[in-house]
Design a protein around this motif. Sequence first.
Motif, PDB file in Angstrom:
ATOM      1  N   ASP B 285     -13.802 -10.983  -3.362  1.00 20.35           N
ATOM      2  CA  ASP B 285     -13.401 -10.506  -2.034  1.00 20.35           C
ATOM      3  C   ASP B 285     -11.949 -10.019  -2.016  1.00 20.35           C
ATOM      4  OD1 ASP B 285     -12.091 -12.837  -2.385  1.00 20.35           O
ATOM      5  OD2 ASP B 285     -12.865 -13.855  -0.596  1.00 20.35           O
ATOM      6  N   GLY B 286     -11.328  -9.981  -3.185  1.00 14.93           N
ATOM      7  CA  GLY B 286      -9.983  -9.421  -3.247  1.00 14.93           C
ATOM      8  C   GLY B 286      -8.874 -10.446  -3.125  1.00 14.93           C
ATOM      9  N   THR B 287      -9.228 -11.707  -2.833  1.00 23.43           N
ATOM     10  CA  THR B 287      -8.179 -12.731  -2.777  1.00 23.43           C
ATOM     11  C   THR B 287      -7.791 -13.133  -4.197  1.00 23.43           C
ATOM     12  OG1 THR B 287      -9.871 -14.419  -2.663  1.00 23.43           O
ATOM     13  CG2 THR B 287      -8.927 -13.683  -0.563  1.00 23.43           C
ATOM     14  N   ILE B 288      -6.587 -13.663  -4.279  1.00 22.70           N
ATOM     15  CA  ILE B 288      -6.092 -14.046  -5.597  1.00 22.70           C
ATOM     16  C   ILE B 288      -5.686 -15.506  -5.563  1.00 22.70           C
ATOM     17  CG2 ILE B 288      -4.187 -13.713  -7.229  1.00 22.70           C
ATOM     18  CD1 ILE B 288      -4.340 -10.720  -6.215  1.00 22.70           C
ATOM     19  N   SER B 289      -6.148 -16.270  -6.567  1.00 21.81           N
ATOM     20  CA  SER B 289      -5.739 -17.672  -6.623  1.00 21.81           C
ATOM     21  C   SER B 289      -4.975 -17.926  -7.905  1.00 21.81           C
ATOM     22  CB  SER B 289      -6.971 -18.585  -6.547  1.00 21.81           C
ATOM     23  OG  SER B 289      -7.855 -18.276  -7.598  1.00 21.81           O
ATOM     24  N   GLY B 290      -4.074 -18.883  -7.839  1.00 22.36           N
ATOM     25  CA  GLY B 290      -3.285 -19.219  -9.022  1.00 22.36           C
ATOM     26  C   GLY B 290      -2.272 -18.137  -9.342  1.00 22.36           C
ATOM     27  N   GLY B 291      -1.569 -18.313 -10.436  1.00 20.57           N
ATOM     28  CA  GLY B 291      -0.598 -17.317 -10.848  1.00 20.57           C
ATOM     29  C   GLY B 291       0.719 -17.426 -10.091  1.00 20.57           C
ATOM     30  N   ILE B 292       1.702 -16.686 -10.557  1.00 24.40           N
ATOM     31  CA  ILE B 292       3.013 -16.690  -9.917  1.00 24.40           C
ATOM     32  C   ILE B 292       3.177 -15.362  -9.194  1.00 24.40           C
ATOM     33  CG2 ILE B 292       5.494 -16.890 -10.304  1.00 24.40           C
ATOM     34  CD1 ILE B 292       4.628 -18.150 -13.100  1.00 24.40           C
ATOM     35  N   LYS B 293       3.497 -15.444  -7.922  1.00 28.75           N
ATOM     36  CA  LYS B 293       3.612 -14.219  -7.132  1.00 28.75           C
ATOM     37  C   LYS B 293       5.080 -13.849  -6.977  1.00 28.75           C
ATOM     38  CE  LYS B 293       2.407 -12.431  -2.579  1.00 28.75           C
ATOM     39  NZ  LYS B 293       1.790 -12.771  -1.284  1.00 28.75           N
ATOM     40  N   ILE B 294       5.441 -12.637  -7.384  1.00 29.91           N
ATOM     41  CA  ILE B 294       6.821 -12.179  -7.207  1.00 29.91           C
ATOM     42  C   ILE B 294       6.799 -11.008  -6.223  1.00 29.91           C
ATOM     43  CG2 ILE B 294       8.904 -11.336  -8.351  1.00 29.91           C
ATOM     44  CD1 ILE B 294       7.680 -12.478 -10.969  1.00 29.91           C
ATOM     45  N   PRO B 295       7.334 -11.194  -5.027  1.00 27.02           N
ATOM     46  CA  PRO B 295       7.246 -10.161  -3.995  1.00 27.02           C
ATOM     47  C   PRO B 295       7.858  -8.834  -4.455  1.00 27.02           C
ATOM     48  CG  PRO B 295       8.151 -12.204  -3.099  1.00 27.02           C
ATOM     49  CD  PRO B 295       8.080 -12.383  -4.567  1.00 27.02           C
ATOM     50  N   GLN B 296       7.250  -7.752  -4.054  1.00 27.12           N
ATOM     51  CA  GLN B 296       7.764  -6.384  -4.230  1.00 27.12           C
ATOM     52  C   GLN B 296       7.782  -5.886  -5.681  1.00 27.12           C
ATOM     53  OE1 GLN B 296       9.411  -4.714  -1.488  1.00 27.12           O
ATOM     54  NE2 GLN B 296      10.199  -6.307  -0.155  1.00 27.12           N
ATOM     55  N   LEU B 297       7.697  -6.792  -6.638  1.00 30.93           N
ATOM     56  CA  LEU B 297       8.015  -6.400  -8.020  1.00 30.93           C
ATOM     57  C   LEU B 297       7.072  -5.329  -8.578  1.00 30.93           C
ATOM     58  CD1 LEU B 297       9.903  -6.849 -10.408  1.00 30.93           C
ATOM     59  CD2 LEU B 297       8.308  -8.530 -11.280  1.00 30.93           C
ATOM     60  N   ASP B 298       5.787  -5.406  -8.235  1.00 33.03           N
ATOM     61  CA  ASP B 298       4.850  -4.443  -8.801  1.00 33.03           C
ATOM     62  C   ASP B 298       5.225  -3.021  -8.394  1.00 33.03           C
ATOM     63  OD1 ASP B 298       2.690  -3.804 -10.407  1.00 33.03           O
ATOM     64  OD2 ASP B 298       1.363  -3.639  -8.678  1.00 33.03           O
ATOM     65  N   SER B 299       5.554  -2.838  -7.136  1.00 31.51           N
ATOM     66  CA  SER B 299       5.983  -1.516  -6.664  1.00 31.51           C
ATOM     67  C   SER B 299       7.237  -1.071  -7.385  1.00 31.51           C
ATOM     68  CB  SER B 299       6.254  -1.550  -5.162  1.00 31.51           C
ATOM     69  OG  SER B 299       5.036  -1.580  -4.457  1.00 31.51           O
ATOM     70  N   ILE B 300       8.162  -2.014  -7.564  1.00 29.82           N
ATOM     71  CA  ILE B 300       9.415  -1.651  -8.238  1.00 29.82           C
ATOM     72  C   ILE B 300       9.152  -1.240  -9.678  1.00 29.82           C
ATOM     73  CG2 ILE B 300      11.663  -2.538  -8.995  1.00 29.82           C
ATOM     74  CD1 ILE B 300      11.616  -4.407  -6.568  1.00 29.82           C
ATOM     75  N   LEU B 301       8.309  -2.013 -10.378  1.00 25.17           N
ATOM     76  CA  LEU B 301       8.012  -1.692 -11.777  1.00 25.17           C
ATOM     77  C   LEU B 301       7.308  -0.336 -11.894  1.00 25.17           C
ATOM     78  CD1 LEU B 301       6.807  -5.101 -13.235  1.00 25.17           C
ATOM     79  CD2 LEU B 301       8.949  -3.916 -13.719  1.00 25.17           C
ATOM     80  N   ALA B 302       6.425  -0.057 -10.938  1.00 23.44           N
ATOM     81  CA  ALA B 302       5.649   1.176 -11.028  1.00 23.44           C
ATOM     82  C   ALA B 302       6.497   2.400 -10.690  1.00 23.44           C
ATOM     83  CB  ALA B 302       4.437   1.103 -10.108  1.00 23.44           C
TER      84      ALA B 302
END
Lengths: 346, 494
Positions: B285-302
């Motif tokens: 359903d698109g939810t994510i469990s576990g892992g470490i979440k770093i805000p904004q970083l994916d957009s910045i890396l991309a």
Amino acid sequence: MAEFIAWVLVLAIAAYACAGGTDYGAGFWDLLAGGAERGKRPRWLIDHAMAPVWEVNNVWLIFVLVIMWTGFPTVFQAVFSALWLPLALAAVGLVLRGAGFALRKPTRRLAQRRVYGAMFAVSSLVTPFFLGAVLGGIASGRVKVGTTASADAWANGTSVLVGLLAVAATAFLGAVFLCSDALRFGAHDLVDYFRVRALIAFSAVVVLALIALPVTHDDARYVWDGLTGGLGLLLIILAAVCGLATVLLLLRRSHGWTRYTSVASVALTVGAWGCAQRPYALPTSLTVAEAAGAAHTLRWLMIVTAVAIVLVGPALVVLYRLDTMGELEELTDSDTGAVRAAGDNL
Amino acid sequence: MFSTAVLLANTPDQLLPARELMAFTLASHILLVPFGVALPFITLLMHHRGLRRNDPVALLLARRWSAVMAVQFAIGIITGTVLSFEFGLLWPGMMGRWGDVFGLGFGVEAWAFFLEAVLIAIYLYGWRRLKPWTHFWLAVPLPLAALMGAFGIIAANSWMNTPQGFGLDAQGKPIHVDVRQAIFTPMFGPEYWHFVVAMLLTAGYVVAGVYAVGWLRGRRDRYHRLGFTVPFTVAAILTPVQFMLGDSAARSVFHKQPVKFAALEIVWKTDTHVPEYLFGRMHPDGTISGGIKIPQLDSILAGFKPSTQVTGLTSVPASDRPTATQATIAHWAFDIMATIGSVLILLALWYAWSWWRHRDNPRGRWFYRCAASAGVACLFTVECGWITTEVGRQPWIVYQHMRVSEAVTSTHAAGIWTMLGIVMAVYVLVFGAFLAVVLKMRTRWRIADEGSAAARADLPPEADTPYGPRSEPEPAATGAAPDGGSGHTSGGAS
């Protein structure tokens, strides 16, 4: 253009039949060399003769497959769908054969060498049989676009006979080459050993070819007609002449030219099959022109082939020259500074 | 969840075993590729050093490496041949339809491979009788042939990721093929350099790792030092380069295969200010469990700024994108690859620091422990990189043009399962035997070195002429030689 690429494909198959075939033949005689003690000398010769060149000889097969799927993708699809099992078994045979040969060399324990040697030898028999059966299946017209995998495509008289012919032909080539190798390595007792075997293998080829005549008459009519008339017949006659010349030279113990005549006889036979199948890629259902891939690709395939011949040709010549001049020698334990370890008994 | 079930029901039975078989054979073959591509280069470096400085230890190392290469190359050739069979046995649909569009890359590869096999045969078997420098120069084109072979393979793979160079007719068949466009696809450059450097890096760390283990076990002679330093230096120099290349490859995926990028980064909805998840698990359903979440970083890396819009998986219908499980697998593989790559940079920096300060390798045991693990980690990373690119492309075999299920053979599932069983058994046997043979060779060399060190304290093991026939074979070596091993000089009689 498609016609030209088809001939390149036939040439590559002929090259594999000759180069790879010689190695399969060596494996065949390895299988029949007898126990560890009795077979020690022939096996030593086979190891020595094959070692520097067998990998190169094997790459022809990859080249055959690549030309097939790039130049004639539909043929490739049809052949691999219809003849699934023999091709899968040939692939397994190729793994066992290469691994058996490569691993036997550095192994120093008799028991392990036996296992690897058996792997190598048995699969040297199995692989050419199945590859031959595949050619038989194609030649008999059993493979059409859309044919699904079935035993009929390869478990029939024509396929089995072509498979057996392939084994006999490799045994013939292998023995002829080992004869010359024995001379080259100064193992004079083995010259006669392999001379006799070359003659036996040639008789087997002749007998199988004679049996094949009536068996394939109705079963693979189109190719049968092609091989018994016109250009196909001419090539077959030339192949027979080369084969007989090899036998005569062997009988007269003049081994200088036997390699060339034996290779010519096998290559001419493959060429005759190519002629006999014209204009079909899959006899009577798909012509070479219909099966051809995009014209632009074929043009590039030709360019790549030409460039490659310029690059690979000289290297190949250097390799075979160095090999026949005896300049290529395996690294021995004294070169790498290895010693005997516990458990070694060879 | 429901959509996944429907998708599974629509796929042919033979898809799963075909996929498993391809995955298994490729995963095995790819472990040998770094050595086929890069070991000749590293060996030649050592060989050159040996000839140039008249260094018998370097020559001995080069010679031993080439003995390993001989077995490794043979196994690589046969597993490679099996792969070309499998294209036809497992994916006839792809080869039949697209063979003439993307097959030429394989043509280049086959010829390059041919050349490599010829050159390697001359190199391996030329040690004893060719003139030293002739022998060396005959092998120099070897790494170039390897690069050309990699060119062909990566051209084919990058085409599957970003196919172009053709038009489609009314039945959806490719026409107007343009070979140049089909080879130089958008993903080609990034994928190629990332791959080549990965191969050099892996071979370097693995070879150095062997000598790091020797160093840890107290064998601190010049032989081990040299065997460690040359390959490790090659790998350490390339590690930061690889980091940049990997980053640029990921950004190319972001631009050229947005849905694959979404799977790698488990992004569900197209959005800006997308957080980065380190590991974690995606649910259907698109939810994510576990892992470490770093805000904004994916957009910045991309896109270097938080406002970069990242395409999510839901931008295409469920049938056109990887499932949640596949996305999680690709994501994990991607994250493991990136993590190991980053740790390796620290190792390279450690090494560089030590050379800058002390003009010497680091002394501490921990450095050598890390160096010894780097090789294994690299092999693991190679597997992860391959999983990333292959699983991330699902369900497409040719991105957005052909599904894996359309390409698969019509052979019955039972047959392919049987084949998978046979191939697994055979491969376990072959790879096990290969490893055993290499380890056995190493043991023999070690015993010889230790023995000769004790016996001839001041003579290095190669005091004898490094080239040409030996003056007098050592008695122990003669005993261990294969039957007729010295057959040529003694007229074949043994």
